[in-house]
Design an enzyme around this catalytic site. Structure first.
Site, mmCIF file in Angstrom:
data_model
loop_
_atom_site.group_PDB
_atom_site.id
_atom_site.type_symbol
_atom_site.label_atom_id
_atom_site.label_comp_id
_atom_site.label_asym_id
_atom_site.label_seq_id
_atom_site.Cartn_x
_atom_site.Cartn_y
_atom_site.Cartn_z
ATOM 1 N N HIS A 92 0.815 -1.219 0.000
ATOM 2 C CA HIS A 92 0.000 0.000 0.000
ATOM 3 C C HIS A 92 0.849 1.270 0.000
ATOM 4 O O HIS A 92 0.336 2.353 0.255
ATOM 5 C CB HIS A 92 -0.941 0.008 1.210
ATOM 6 N N ILE A 99 0.927 6.937 0.117
ATOM 7 C CA ILE A 99 0.367 5.881 0.956
ATOM 8 C C ILE A 99 -1.119 5.738 0.665
ATOM 9 O O ILE A 99 -1.863 6.717 0.716
ATOM 10 C CB ILE A 99 0.562 6.228 2.456
ATOM 11 N N CYS A 100 -1.537 4.522 0.390
ATOM 12 C CA CYS A 100 -2.956 4.229 0.173
ATOM 13 C C CYS A 100 -3.535 3.786 1.513
ATOM 14 O O CYS A 100 -3.442 2.621 1.892
ATOM 15 C CB CYS A 100 -3.105 3.140 -0.888
ATOM 16 N N LEU A 101 -4.091 4.744 2.255
ATOM 17 C CA LEU A 101 -4.663 4.486 3.577
ATOM 18 C C LEU A 101 -5.859 5.410 3.741
ATOM 19 O O LEU A 101 -5.713 6.641 3.702
ATOM 20 C CB LEU A 101 -3.610 4.740 4.665
ATOM 21 N N TRP A 155 -8.531 7.205 -4.718
ATOM 22 C CA TRP A 155 -8.092 5.927 -4.173
ATOM 23 C C TRP A 155 -9.243 4.944 -4.135
ATOM 24 O O TRP A 155 -10.389 5.313 -3.922
ATOM 25 C CB TRP A 155 -7.542 6.120 -2.756
#
Length: 162
Positions: A92, A99-101, A155
């Site tokens: 991620h 950052i994919c959060l 996202w």
């Protein structure tokens, strides 16, 4: 940060400044385990050292996060939270540090703090079972050239296993 985005960044509001000063004092008294704030004179950009948790793939590895705050923090999520180069290998985390959060974008709440962001990122790192880049890393990073912010990305949060 590109010069155009630096020019577009506005000074912190009084509310944002007070909140960040309060968070910084709280951090100095009770820092989250595994994190160290690198002291600068810029309240609008924090650089935070992250140490991987014991017993995880990232144990004792050290990385740096950069957190940039918008004018109306905490009503708005941080302008960006990215890993500085080199970013950890994680499904991620893109090689450009993005950052994919979900809490950094769609699920942001003004009740969150820099400490809670850090704990979420450490949890994300700690739960990973593989060290690899996201499948679309090369395409994504290529599309982010010219200083594109992770906030400009739509996202798709679909993998809660890592």
């Amino acid at each position: 940060m590109t010069s155009s985005s630096a020019a577009a960044r506005k000074a912190l509001s009084k509310i944002a400044s007070n909140r960040l000063q309060k968070e910084l004092v709280e951090w100095q008294v009770n820092p989250p385990a595994g994190f160290k704030h690198k002291v600068t004179d810029n309240l609008q950009r924090w650089v935070i050292e992250v140490t991987g948790a014991p017993g995880t793939l990232y144990a004792n590895e050290t990385y740096q996060l950069q957190v940039d705050f918008p004018e109306h923090y905490p009503m708005e999520a941080p302008q960006q939270v990215i890993f500085l180069h080199p970013a950890p290998l994680h499904p991620h985390i893109y090689s450009n540090g993005h950052i994919c959060l979900d809490i950094l974008y769609d699920s942001w709440s003004p009740a969150m703090t820099v400490s809670s962001i850090c704990i979420s990122i450490l949890s994300m790192l700690s739960s990973s079972t593989v060290k690899q880049r996201p499948e679309d890393n090369d395409r994504y990073v290529k599309n982010c050239r010219n200083g594109r912010s992770p906030k400009e990305t739509r996202w798709w949060f679909h993998d809660d296993k890592v």
